[in-house]
Scaffold this active site. Structure first.
Site, PDB file in Angstrom:
ATOM      1  N   LYS A   1       0.870  -1.187   0.000  1.00  0.00           N
ATOM      2  CA  LYS A   1       0.000   0.000   0.000  1.00  0.00           C
ATOM      3  C   LYS A   1       0.893   1.219   0.000  1.00  0.00           C
ATOM      4  CE  LYS A   1      -4.445   0.896   0.174  1.00  0.00           C
ATOM      5  NZ  LYS A   1      -5.582   0.056  -0.254  1.00  0.00           N
TER       6      LYS A   1
ATOM      7  N   ASP B   1      -6.890   4.182  -4.691  1.00  0.00           N
ATOM      8  CA  ASP B   1      -7.585   4.045  -3.398  1.00  0.00           C
ATOM      9  C   ASP B   1      -8.247   5.419  -3.209  1.00  0.00           C
ATOM     10  OD1 ASP B   1      -7.650   2.089  -0.875  1.00  0.00           O
ATOM     11  OD2 ASP B   1      -7.409   4.090  -0.063  1.00  0.00           O
TER      12      ASP B   1
HETATM   13  O1  2IT Z   1      -8.089  -1.537  -0.800  1.00  0.00           O
HETATM   14  C1  2IT Z   1      -7.983  -2.071  -1.913  1.00  0.00           C
HETATM   15  O2  2IT Z   1      -8.088  -3.288  -2.066  1.00  0.00           O
HETATM   16  C2  2IT Z   1      -7.708  -1.200  -3.069  1.00  0.00           C
HETATM   17  N1  2IT Z   1      -7.615   0.006  -2.891  1.00  0.00           N
HETATM   18  C3  2IT Z   1      -7.490  -1.793  -4.433  1.00  0.00           C
HETATM   19  C4  2IT Z   1      -6.083  -2.228  -4.595  1.00  0.00           C
HETATM   20  C5  2IT Z   1      -5.718  -2.696  -5.984  1.00  0.00           C
HETATM   21  O3  2IT Z   1      -4.530  -3.011  -6.165  1.00  0.00           O
HETATM   22  O4  2IT Z   1      -6.569  -2.753  -6.877  1.00  0.00           O
END
Ligand code: 2IT
Length: 444
Positions: free
Chosen positions: A126, A166
């Site tokens: 993340k 996100d």
């Molecule tokens: O919290 C999540 O799963 C997302 N923001 C999507 C992450 C993604 O790599 O598609």
């Protein structure tokens, strides 16, 4: 047993002081998997838990940029590469003033188990920044994204780390980030997901989190011998996730009566449907982060400064931020007849609310309910790898199958009498696969 868990958590807290959100996320997982861990000396010997709570790599960097008035601005950028046992780091980027290392560590930790649940080969990561897109011009957003990527590009790649969107990062931001990555690397690759349809994106990706969440709710209801049709829902937020969920709830015959923003919530007794759903896209694109204009536009009620959990509904789907639903909210929902809470935001409910909801009604955690978003990101990676675009129906079929599989995993590991503890189910289901992979790959 409890003392061992608290010893573990105390040790974690003293190594990571002040990381409140991260501690909350770890505690929930540790409590769920503790029995499995105790029964498995192989895991203990390899110190799987000690290693799994430590990100493999954390990158923190300066993001300088110039605003429209020529003034220099400085933000902080992050990428937490949490776990690559089952695939390249994968997870979104969040641009929001509340972003801290603790928030991104909690999200990266959750992402590891969520991605494992999807059945696709993706590790957990993340990233993001404390940059606030609110009130910024497109030009400022582009300059910020370019500066952010000028550092991030050296750490990511289609087989290393694949960011996505996100909160605060949607199609527009992914475009700016992708453009700068391609320019710096001189390479057109699937390094980001959530791309535009004409340049490597996947159909259904924008809708996927919301669609997947509603498919999951559909399977929860089936498991209880109930139907989605005719049920009333309260949804929080008004962004990408809420939007997708509202579309699918309407398609399956349910009714959504609330959305919310930082300014308050909307109560629309007639249901949020048709052109009202399209209007959410306009609200989001305005960069103002308020829902009140919906009330003016459609003559619905606007309740300033409050959250939607005081409205009587059958099912609640928090779709906004972490810790947006508190114990008091949970009690109000239940006393007004709500029988299911499907957490769609990451860690949307506080720990005491979760504890209460598990006992009182049926509750499922974000890492299971919202996994459809990253699942379709995984499908976007697959399509990029084979240089193909699948039709909408095919992506949707995969998405539905994945959500059904996640539901089955939750039932398999979380069944308790005639009830399912979805928290235990999701955490144990996600954990075992990562733990086995870590074990097979040695002490790394
Ligand atoms: O919290 C999540 O799963 C997302 N923001 C999507 C992450 C993604 O790599 O598609």
């Amino acid at each position: 047993m409890k003392t061992d868990i608290s010893e573990f958590l105390e040790a974690l807290k003293s190594r990571t002081p002040g990381e409140r959100e991260f501690h909350q996320a770890v505690q929930e997982v540790i409590e769920s998997v503790w029995d499995v861990y105790q029964k498995n000396p192989r895991y203990q010997k390899a110190k799987i838990l000690e290693r799994i709570v430590e990100p493999e790599r954390t990158i923190i960097f300066r993001v300088p940029w110039t605003d429209d008035r020529g003034e220099v601005q400085v933000n902080r950028g992050y990428r937490v590469e949490f776990n690559s046992a089952i695939g390249p780091y994968k997870g979104g980027l969040r641009f929001h003033p509340t972003v801290t290392l603790s928030v991104l560590k909690f999200l990266g930790f959750e992402q590891t188990f969520k991605n494992s649940l999807t059945t696709l080969p993706m590790g957990g990561g993340k990233g993001g920044s404390d940059f606030s897109p609110k009130g910024k011009s497109d030009n400022e957003i582009m300059h910020f994204c370019q500066s952010f990527m000028t550092e991030l590009f050296r750490h990511i790649g289609p087989n290393t780390d694949v960011p996505a969107g996100d909160i605060g990062v949607g199609g527009r931001e992914i475009g700016f980030l992708f453009g700068q990555y391609k320019r710096l690397r001189n390479e057109f690759t699937g390094v980001l997901t959530g791309k535009g349809l004409g340049w490597g994106g996947s159909l259904i990706r924008p809708e996927a989190t919301g669609f997947g969440a509603v498919y999951f709710v559909h399977h929860m209801l089936n498991n209880m011998g109930k139907e989605l049709e005719g049920k009333t829902f309260s949804v929080s937020g008004f962004g990408n996730v809420a939007w997708g969920a509202i579309i699918k709830i309407n398609e399956l015959g349910g009714k959504v009566v609330t959305i919310s923003g930082p300014d308050g919530y909307i109560y629309d007794a007639d249901g949020i449907k048709g052109e009202k759903i399209d209007y959410l896209l306009e609200l989001r694109a305005s960069n103002n982060d308020v829902v009140q204009p919906y009330a003016t536009e459609f003559g619905a009620q606007f309740i300033p400064g409050k959250k939607p959990w005081e409205c009587p509904v059958d099912i609640a789907m928090p779709c906004a931020y972490e810790n947006e639903l508190h114990l008091e909210d949970a009690k109000t929902l239940v006393s007004n007849g709500c029988f299911l809470v499907a957490e769609t935001s990451n860690m949307g409910c506080t720990a005491d609310a979760v504890e209460y909801l598990i006992e009182a009604i049926t509750y499922a955690p974000g890492k299971a309910v919202n996994a459809g978003g990253v699942a379709v990101s995984g499908l976007e990676m697959s399509q990029n790898s084979i240089r193909m675009n699948w039709p909408k129906e095919e992506v949707d079929l995969y998405l539905h199958r994945i959500m059904k599989d996640i539901h089955e995993t939750c039932v398999k590991y979380g069944r308790k009498g005639n009830k399912v503890n979805y928290v235990v189910g999701a955490n144990v289901g996600g954990f075992v696969k990562v733990a086995e992979a870590m074990l097979a790959q040695g002490i790394v």
